[in-house]
Write a protein that holds these residues in place. Structure first.
Motif, PDB file in Angstrom:
ATOM      1  N   MET A 188      66.913 -48.038  89.886  1.00  0.00           N
ATOM      2  CA  MET A 188      66.569 -48.688  91.145  1.00  0.00           C
ATOM      3  C   MET A 188      66.128 -50.127  90.898  1.00  0.00           C
ATOM      4  O   MET A 188      66.498 -51.041  91.647  1.00  0.00           O
ATOM      5  CB  MET A 188      65.469 -47.904  91.851  1.00  0.00           C
ATOM      6  N   ARG A 189      65.369 -50.324  89.851  1.00  0.00           N
ATOM      7  CA  ARG A 189      64.848 -51.670  89.562  1.00  0.00           C
ATOM      8  C   ARG A 189      65.958 -52.641  89.221  1.00  0.00           C
ATOM      9  O   ARG A 189      66.003 -53.762  89.766  1.00  0.00           O
ATOM     10  CB  ARG A 189      63.828 -51.582  88.425  1.00  0.00           C
ATOM     11  N   ILE A 190      66.877 -52.255  88.345  1.00  0.00           N
ATOM     12  CA  ILE A 190      67.905 -53.217  87.933  1.00  0.00           C
ATOM     13  C   ILE A 190      68.943 -53.458  89.036  1.00  0.00           C
ATOM     14  O   ILE A 190      69.634 -54.472  89.021  1.00  0.00           O
ATOM     15  CB  ILE A 190      68.597 -52.814  86.622  1.00  0.00           C
ATOM     16  N   MET A 191      69.009 -52.533  89.995  1.00  0.00           N
ATOM     17  CA  MET A 191      69.905 -52.744  91.133  1.00  0.00           C
ATOM     18  C   MET A 191      69.191 -53.402  92.308  1.00  0.00           C
ATOM     19  O   MET A 191      69.758 -53.563  93.386  1.00  0.00           O
ATOM     20  CB  MET A 191      70.520 -51.412  91.573  1.00  0.00           C
ATOM     21  N   GLY A 192      67.940 -53.806  92.081  1.00  0.00           N
ATOM     22  CA  GLY A 192      67.194 -54.508  93.116  1.00  0.00           C
ATOM     23  C   GLY A 192      66.745 -53.640  94.257  1.00  0.00           C
ATOM     24  O   GLY A 192      66.497 -54.137  95.361  1.00  0.00           O
TER      25      GLY A 192
END
Length: 237
Positions: free
Chosen positions: A231-235
């Motif tokens: 979730m974090r790296i996909m914003g």
């Protein structure tokens, strides 16, 4: 939330793997969302778009591009701009390029940078896609998260772990990796650098989750690896 970061769906020679079959596997494995991308042999980003439109709460669209194709840049921009795909799936072995060949890959990394998307890549110890080659691209594009599937197995896993530790935007994903390799990644690169993936339908979703749970006992770290990091790296977080 559990997010599987790799599944190939669609038609290729000898196989027609529908998204509905994937959803059944996800339900059995209690996976909330799954990254979907086209079969590499027969690229069909339109089908991925249709699946994402039909099941937006269960699927995450990623583009597959053959960088040698005329119009490949336009196809990728369409996937990002019009179809709202979350990233680009690359495979240097399948399409015959070296993963650090800037003249071939720079236009696609530039588009990922422009649209704030990530790159996920086949990252075993094959000559064209050695971890150091993808690391070169990650260092050249520090704003683009780069995720290496398979953690450099069978011969470059330790190097993959070291590179992920040292390069802020380089990550590792677990599909097809052995339990000792996942353990090494956890100890060297840390839980914030590991993402769960199954490579469905070729990999077993339940088995891939159990491998991670066997290594990681800390619930906070487990939550990161099984979904939080994705979730974090996909914003999304």
């Amino acid at each position: 939330m559990i997010i599987d970061m790799l599944a190939h769906i669609g038609i290729k020679k000898g196989e027609d793997y529908k998204v509905e079959s994937l959803l059944e596997i996800m339900d059995e494995a209690k996976v909330d969302k799954c990254m979907i991308c086209s079969q590499l042999e027969t690229i069909d980003n339109k089908y991925i778009h249709e699946c994402y439109e039909k099941y937006p709460d269960k699927t995450i669209g990623f583009a597959v591009i053959n960088p040698w194709d005329i119009g490949a840049e336009e196809e990728l921009e369409k996937c990002f701009k019009d179809w709202r795909f979350m990233g680009l799936k690359m495979n240097a072995i399948r399409y015959g390029y070296s993963a650090d060949r800037h003249s071939v890959l720079d236009p696609f990394f530039e588009l990922c940078k422009k649209y704030n998307k990530c790159v996920v890549a086949h990252g075993q110890s094959d000559q064209f896609s050695l971890p150091d080659k993808w690391a070169e691209m990650a260092k050249s594009y520090p704003d683009v998260p780069v995720v290496l599937f398979h953690i450099g197995v069978p011969m470059m896993y330790e190097r993959a772990c070291e590179l992920a530790r040292d390069i802020p935007n380089l990550y590792l994903s677990t599909c097809g990796s052995y339990v000792p390799v996942i353990k090494m990644a956890y100890e060297i690169a840390g839980p914030e650098k590991i993402l769960f993936s199954s490579d469905a339908p070729f990999g077993d979703m339940i088995q891939e989750i159990e491998k991670i749970k066997y290594v990681v006992k800390d619930q906070k770290h487990l939550d990161m690896i099984l979904g939080g990091n994705a979730m974090r790296i996909m914003g999304q977080k």
